[in-house]
Design an enzyme around this catalytic site. Structure first.
Site, PDB file in Angstrom:
ATOM      1  N   GLY A 101     -68.899 -81.080 -97.692  1.00 49.22           N
ATOM      2  CA  GLY A 101     -67.588 -80.701 -98.419  1.00 49.22           C
ATOM      3  C   GLY A 101     -66.936 -81.508 -99.298  1.00 49.22           C
ATOM      4  O   GLY A 101     -67.854 -82.169-100.013  1.00 49.22           O
TER       5      GLY A 101
ATOM      6  N   ASN B 113     -64.034 -88.271 -89.831  1.00 51.65           N
ATOM      7  CA  ASN B 113     -62.998 -88.642 -89.172  1.00 51.65           C
ATOM      8  C   ASN B 113     -63.000 -88.686 -87.523  1.00 51.65           C
ATOM      9  O   ASN B 113     -64.209 -88.510 -87.197  1.00 51.65           O
ATOM     10  CB  ASN B 113     -61.632 -87.433 -89.155  1.00 51.65           C
ATOM     11  CG  ASN B 113     -61.156 -87.324 -90.531  1.00 51.65           C
ATOM     12  OD1 ASN B 113     -60.802 -88.502 -91.242  1.00 51.65           O
ATOM     13  ND2 ASN B 113     -60.706 -86.034 -90.981  1.00 51.65           N
TER      14      ASN B 113
ATOM     15  N   LYS C 118     -57.685 -95.932 -89.516  1.00 59.23           N
ATOM     16  CA  LYS C 118     -57.825 -94.480 -90.119  1.00 59.23           C
ATOM     17  C   LYS C 118     -57.266 -93.373 -89.397  1.00 59.23           C
ATOM     18  O   LYS C 118     -56.594 -92.514 -89.590  1.00 59.23           O
ATOM     19  CB  LYS C 118     -59.186 -94.427 -90.627  1.00 59.23           C
ATOM     20  CG  LYS C 118     -59.497 -92.826 -91.276  1.00 59.23           C
ATOM     21  CD  LYS C 118     -58.757 -92.671 -92.652  1.00 59.23           C
ATOM     22  CE  LYS C 118     -58.937 -91.319 -93.130  1.00 59.23           C
ATOM     23  NZ  LYS C 118     -60.282 -91.004 -93.241  1.00 59.23           N
TER      24      LYS C 118
ATOM     25  N   ASN D  52     -54.585 -90.652 -89.806  1.00 59.86           N
ATOM     26  CA  ASN D  52     -54.652 -89.302 -89.755  1.00 59.86           C
ATOM     27  C   ASN D  52     -53.415 -88.524 -88.610  1.00 59.86           C
ATOM     28  O   ASN D  52     -53.155 -87.443 -88.815  1.00 59.86           O
ATOM     29  CB  ASN D  52     -56.335 -89.043 -89.083  1.00 59.86           C
ATOM     30  CG  ASN D  52     -57.136 -89.390 -90.263  1.00 59.86           C
ATOM     31  OD1 ASN D  52     -56.868 -88.911 -91.531  1.00 59.86           O
ATOM     32  ND2 ASN D  52     -58.299 -89.486 -90.043  1.00 59.86           N
TER      33      ASN D  52
ATOM     34  N   ASN E 100     -51.762 -85.710 -90.568  1.00 64.14           N
ATOM     35  CA  ASN E 100     -52.763 -84.501 -90.762  1.00 64.14           C
ATOM     36  C   ASN E 100     -51.978 -83.393 -89.920  1.00 64.14           C
ATOM     37  O   ASN E 100     -51.935 -82.299 -90.633  1.00 64.14           O
ATOM     38  CB  ASN E 100     -53.998 -84.728 -89.874  1.00 64.14           C
ATOM     39  CG  ASN E 100     -55.107 -85.396 -90.862  1.00 64.14           C
ATOM     40  OD1 ASN E 100     -54.453 -86.169 -91.696  1.00 64.14           O
ATOM     41  ND2 ASN E 100     -56.052 -85.166 -90.912  1.00 64.14           N
TER      42      ASN E 100
ATOM     43  N   SER F  36     -53.742 -82.693 -95.921  1.00 68.78           N
ATOM     44  CA  SER F  36     -54.547 -83.036 -95.027  1.00 68.78           C
ATOM     45  C   SER F  36     -55.930 -82.339 -94.899  1.00 68.78           C
ATOM     46  O   SER F  36     -55.780 -80.924 -95.236  1.00 68.78           O
ATOM     47  CB  SER F  36     -54.044 -83.558 -93.688  1.00 68.78           C
ATOM     48  OG  SER F  36     -53.730 -81.997 -92.895  1.00 68.78           O
ATOM     49  N   SER F  37     -57.155 -82.865 -94.572  1.00 67.24           N
ATOM     50  CA  SER F  37     -58.247 -82.059 -94.009  1.00 67.24           C
ATOM     51  C   SER F  37     -57.624 -80.846 -93.096  1.00 67.24           C
ATOM     52  O   SER F  37     -58.287 -79.871 -92.857  1.00 67.24           O
ATOM     53  CB  SER F  37     -59.383 -82.841 -93.810  1.00 67.24           C
ATOM     54  OG  SER F  37     -58.969 -83.607 -92.460  1.00 67.24           O
TER      55      SER F  37
END
Length: 306
Positions: free
Chosen positions: A13, A106, A183, A187, A191, A252-253
């Protein structure tokens, strides 16, 4: 350049296309294992990399088949956390004895979960700092940053040198667990808010009450990390601020997943903090609310609208 690496990207991705594309630009032989719409576009036109410093089409190989990892010196493992075991089993028969599998995912436990599926192979964790999205089939858009922190391993020096020469700053760290938790904290702070609001980081941090919510989330995460025995490196508050400053236009993802009607990784982000907090008797109300709201949005999007 030293001998080019044979690189495969499993789950190419936005993250996988960025790092795979950077290696391909530097002369390494890269094969992306991706969804059919991306594979078709890349095979026809190359991977369009629209970054902050260049916009060009990069020629590389692309396939929908996990068997395309065969012969790779390095596999960048970039699938969603929900798919870790399944994807690991798919590539297992095709990995060579000396292949390094580098987890660019993640969450904090993917490498451990993947090692259980690939006990005969070397699996290393990596911490990814990059803002990217797929703007269309075969079209990567880069919003900022692009560095990695990776586990020490048999091949880490060679891999780090290749990534660095390709324009990907890469640090080898003995405390990747701590870096993964840092991380995770970032997130957790960004996120869910971006997903619920469907707005980018810069807009969110300028909204009333959101910086205070983010501080509550970070405080809970740090309490859980301490209970887990994790040494979170650096100045966490500064790292949180840097995200919005360096990637103000990034969604964010999790926001990207919800916008496309796809399941998110929220169970492995705020949900992980909630579960580990409960195991240690630590209250995590801010993380629980964000986790629950994202799950609510997910369930709503999963129901066909009349």
């Amino acid at each position: 350049m030293t001998t080019p690496l044979q690189v495969a990207v499993m789950g190419a991705g936005a993250v996988g296309c960025y790092f795979g594309g950077m290696l391909a630009r530097a002369g390494h032989a890269v094969t992306l294992v991706a969804r059919p719409q991306h594979v078709e576009a890349i095979q026809r036109d190359g991977l369009r990399m629209e970054t902050r410093t260049f916009d060009e089409r990069v020629r590389l190989q692309a396939s929908t088949e996990p068997a395309a990892v065969r012969g790779a010196d390095l596999v960048l493992f970039c699938v969603k956390s929900t798919d870790t075991e399944t994807a690991g089993r798919l590539i297992q028969p095709h990995l060579g004895p000396d292949t390094l599998v580098l987890c660019l995912q993640n969450g904090v436990d993917n490498a451990e979960r993947l090692r259980a599926v690939l006990p005969a192979h070397e699996v290393a964790a990596a911490v990814v700092y990059v803002g990217t999205e797929m703007a269309g089939p075969g079209h990567l858009k880069h919003h900022g940053r692009g560095e990695l922190v990776i586990d020490p391993s048999r091949a880490s020096e060679r891999v780090a040198a290749a990534l660095g020469a390709a324009g990907v700053p890469t640090e080898i760290s003995a405390n990747v667990r701590g870096a993964l938790w840092l991380k995770l904290i970032l997130n957790c702070a960004y996120n869910a808010v971006s997903a619920i609001a469907q707005r980018p980081y810069g807009e969110n941090v300028a909204s009333a009450g959101i910086p205070e919510v983010m501080r509550d989330v970070v405080s809970e995460c740090l309490a859980v990390a301490a209970a887990e025995g994790v040494q979170v490196p650096g100045d966490v508050d500064a790292a949180v601020r840097k995200i919005a400053e360096s990637m103000p236009s990034q969604f964010s993802s999790t926001a990207q997943d919800l916008a496309r009607g796809k399941p998110s990784e929220i169970d492995y982000l705020n949900g992980h903090v909630v579960r580990r907090g409960a195991a240690h008797g630590i209250a995590t109300p801010a993380n629980r609310v964000l986790w629950a709201l994202v799950k609510l949005v997910e369930s709503r999007r999963a129901v066909p609208q009349s």
